[in-house]
Design a protein around this motif. Structure first.
Motif, PDB file in Angstrom:
ATOM      1  N   LYS A  55       0.846  -1.194   0.000  1.00 19.13           N
ATOM      2  CA  LYS A  55       0.000   0.000   0.000  1.00 19.13           C
ATOM      3  C   LYS A  55       0.880   1.242   0.000  1.00 19.13           C
ATOM      4  O   LYS A  55       2.020   1.219   0.473  1.00 19.13           O
ATOM      5  N   ALA A  56       0.343   2.337  -0.522  1.00 18.74           N
ATOM      6  CA  ALA A  56       1.087   3.599  -0.584  1.00 18.74           C
ATOM      7  C   ALA A  56       0.200   4.735  -0.089  1.00 18.74           C
ATOM      8  O   ALA A  56      -1.011   4.739  -0.336  1.00 18.74           O
ATOM      9  N   PHE A  57       0.796   5.685   0.606  1.00 18.77           N
ATOM     10  CA  PHE A  57       0.068   6.902   0.966  1.00 18.77           C
ATOM     11  C   PHE A  57      -0.146   7.701  -0.319  1.00 18.77           C
ATOM     12  O   PHE A  57       0.742   7.750  -1.175  1.00 18.77           O
ATOM     13  N   PRO A  58      -1.325   8.318  -0.504  1.00 15.42           N
ATOM     14  CA  PRO A  58      -1.615   8.965  -1.788  1.00 15.42           C
ATOM     15  C   PRO A  58      -0.726  10.159  -2.160  1.00 15.42           C
ATOM     16  O   PRO A  58      -0.602  10.489  -3.343  1.00 15.42           O
ATOM     17  N   ILE A  59      -0.087  10.792  -1.169  1.00 17.31           N
ATOM     18  CA  ILE A  59       0.831  11.904  -1.446  1.00 17.31           C
ATOM     19  C   ILE A  59       2.261  11.416  -1.222  1.00 17.31           C
ATOM     20  O   ILE A  59       2.572  10.873  -0.159  1.00 17.31           O
ATOM     21  N   PRO A  60       3.147  11.581  -2.198  1.00 18.48           N
ATOM     22  CA  PRO A  60       4.524  11.081  -2.029  1.00 18.48           C
ATOM     23  C   PRO A  60       5.276  11.828  -0.930  1.00 18.48           C
ATOM     24  O   PRO A  60       4.937  12.974  -0.574  1.00 18.48           O
ATOM     25  N   LYS A  61       6.293  11.184  -0.386  1.00 16.50           N
ATOM     26  CA  LYS A  61       7.168  11.843   0.584  1.00 16.50           C
ATOM     27  C   LYS A  61       7.876  13.015  -0.089  1.00 16.50           C
ATOM     28  O   LYS A  61       8.182  12.984  -1.269  1.00 16.50           O
ATOM     29  N   TYR A 105       6.569  16.136  -0.124  1.00 14.02           N
ATOM     30  CA  TYR A 105       5.573  17.180  -0.389  1.00 14.02           C
ATOM     31  C   TYR A 105       4.863  17.548   0.904  1.00 14.02           C
ATOM     32  O   TYR A 105       4.607  16.700   1.764  1.00 14.02           O
ATOM     33  N   ASN A 106       4.523  18.814   1.042  1.00 15.79           N
ATOM     34  CA  ASN A 106       3.802  19.277   2.223  1.00 15.79           C
ATOM     35  C   ASN A 106       2.312  18.975   2.084  1.00 15.79           C
ATOM     36  O   ASN A 106       1.719  19.213   1.020  1.00 15.79           O
ATOM     37  N   TYR A 107       1.720  18.470   3.145  1.00 16.87           N
ATOM     38  CA  TYR A 107       0.288  18.174   3.139  1.00 16.87           C
ATOM     39  C   TYR A 107      -0.198  18.133   4.584  1.00 16.87           C
ATOM     40  O   TYR A 107       0.600  18.045   5.528  1.00 16.87           O
ATOM     41  N   SER A 108      -1.495  18.172   4.748  1.00 18.99           N
ATOM     42  CA  SER A 108      -2.101  18.042   6.080  1.00 18.99           C
ATOM     43  C   SER A 108      -3.488  17.439   5.925  1.00 18.99           C
ATOM     44  O   SER A 108      -4.144  17.609   4.892  1.00 18.99           O
ATOM     45  N   ALA A 132      -3.043  20.026   0.114  1.00 17.56           N
ATOM     46  CA  ALA A 132      -1.694  20.118  -0.459  1.00 17.56           C
ATOM     47  C   ALA A 132      -1.730  21.162  -1.571  1.00 17.56           C
ATOM     48  O   ALA A 132      -2.807  21.612  -1.989  1.00 17.56           O
ATOM     49  N   GLY A 133      -0.567  21.551  -2.046  1.00 16.61           N
ATOM     50  CA  GLY A 133      -0.486  22.578  -3.066  1.00 16.61           C
ATOM     51  C   GLY A 133      -0.932  22.087  -4.439  1.00 16.61           C
ATOM     52  O   GLY A 133      -0.914  20.885  -4.731  1.00 16.61           O
ATOM     53  N   TYR A 134      -1.338  23.043  -5.275  1.00 17.76           N
ATOM     54  CA  TYR A 134      -1.708  22.710  -6.649  1.00 17.76           C
ATOM     55  C   TYR A 134      -0.581  21.929  -7.330  1.00 17.76           C
ATOM     56  O   TYR A 134       0.600  22.276  -7.201  1.00 17.76           O
ATOM     57  N   GLY A 135      -0.960  20.878  -8.037  1.00 13.35           N
ATOM     58  CA  GLY A 135       0.020  20.117  -8.802  1.00 13.35           C
ATOM     59  C   GLY A 135       0.739  19.035  -8.030  1.00 13.35           C
ATOM     60  O   GLY A 135       1.526  18.283  -8.618  1.00 13.35           O
ATOM     61  N   THR A 136       0.494  18.927  -6.705  1.00 14.11           N
ATOM     62  CA  THR A 136       1.123  17.852  -5.927  1.00 14.11           C
ATOM     63  C   THR A 136       0.682  16.501  -6.489  1.00 14.11           C
ATOM     64  O   THR A 136      -0.512  16.279  -6.702  1.00 14.11           O
ATOM     65  N   PRO A 137       1.624  15.583  -6.731  1.00 10.03           N
ATOM     66  CA  PRO A 137       1.243  14.279  -7.301  1.00 10.03           C
ATOM     67  C   PRO A 137       0.286  13.515  -6.389  1.00 10.03           C
ATOM     68  O   PRO A 137       0.403  13.556  -5.164  1.00 10.03           O
TER      69      PRO A 137
END
Length: 324
Positions: free
Chosen positions: A176-182, A184-187, A211-216
């Motif tokens: 399994k993978a977290f949807p936002i890659p390491k 990148y800033n997110y909350s 997360a910011g626009y364009g974050t994978p």
């Protein structure tokens, strides 16, 4: 025919005697694949068809209260009346000849003269021969599934499993993978069940990851793309069904990964799009709220589908990735 039958009996009589609860997940997958491959030789049915049915059955038995929980290598459960034959007066019949007389499905896969619905090899041999009656291409396999389950959504889920197993050529696909890659800033916090007002009163069926626009945005699991496009609530969104018959919903995207289309097999951690703020209006509407990924999870049990809180799963996947 006699040679083929003898070969099948020899294959299954070498049976795999093992206690599943004493094995690791990796060992269980290894033994399952061994069983699938043996059944493929004995019945002519591709191993990935057998694995797809087995995995689907395991996924619904784990969440259904009206079905016994899987406690061995296989997840396949054949109802007693189907095993012995609906008109068979003996619902515990294990005689292959009388079962056949009453048009039951149960067969002897080990050559011991007993068609045991609790015996791993007998069950898999029975399912393999049932499928083989229809043929061994996707069209005929679909027909076999429809005649057995009588439900389009079930047929679709098993065909999705088939696609994944056939492409990856293995069944140990639990990553399994977290949807936002390491990096990148997110909350995010637990927002499942919160009230929503736009478009009518409803509850929030997911977790918002800001997360910011364009974050994978990445697929959290191996699966097949069932949905891609626009709706007025989720904006640009993607829906992926995984091998556990869980539907993952990614919404408010700014765009999709190049070439991504419905029917594609995706891998855990594969980029499928990027964060945006699309939705709440006609196609192209954006900017009505801060950029974020709406991530939802839905479970299908073979009868109905419902949403459930993904927050705790996200926390587990996040912690696991941080430890790597």
């Amino acid at each position: 025919m006699r040679i083929i039958l003898l070969l099948a009996i020899m294959i299954f009589s070498s049976g795999i005697s093992v206690k599943a609860n004493e094995m690791t997940q990796s060992e269980m997958n290894e033994k399952r694949m061994e069983l699938y491959k043996k059944t493929e030789i004995a019945t002519g049915v591709p191993w990935f068809y057998l694995a797809a049915v087995d995995q689907y059955e395991r996924s619904i038995r784990n969440v259904r209260k009206d079905l016994p929980k899987p406690n061995g290598l296989l997840g396949i459960y054949i109802q007693p009346e189907h095993w012995t034959g609906i008109t068979n007066p003996d619902k515990k019949d294990v005689n292959p000849k009388s079962i056949s007389f009453f048009n039951g499905l149960g067969q002897d896969g080990t050559g011991d003269g007993i068609a045991d619905p609790n015996h791993t090899e007998d069950v898999l041999f029975t399912i393999g021969n049932y499928i083989a009656q229809y043929g061994t291409d996707d069209t005929r396999f679909r027909l076999a599934l429809w005649n057995y389950y009588k439900r389009d959504k079930t047929v679709g889920a098993i065909m999705s499993n088939t696609q994944v197993y056939r492409k990856m050529n293995r069944i140990n696909l639990d990553e399994k993978a977290f949807p936002i890659p390491k990096g990148y800033n997110y909350s995010y916090r637990d927002t499942w069940g919160h009230r929503r007002g736009w478009g009518g009163r409803r509850i929030h069926e997911g977790t918002d990851i800001f997360a910011g626009y364009g974050t994978p945005v990445r697929a959290v699991a191996y699966g097949v793309v069932e949905l891609k496009g626009w709706n007025k609530y989720g904006g640009w969104r993607v829906g992926i069904r995984d091998l556990n018959n869980t539907y993952h919903y990614y919404a408010h995207l700014n765009g999709f990964a190049k070439g991504l289309k419905i029917g594609d097999v995706v891998q855990s951690g594969e980029v499928i799009g990027n964060v945006g703020s699309s939705g709440y209006g006609p196609p192209g509407t954006s900017g009505k709220f801060p950029p974020h990924l709406h991530f939802g999870m839905y479970k299908d049990d073979g009868i109905k589908e419902w949403s459930f809180d993904p927050y705790h799963y996200l926390k587990v996947w996040e912690r696991t990735e941080r430890k790597k």
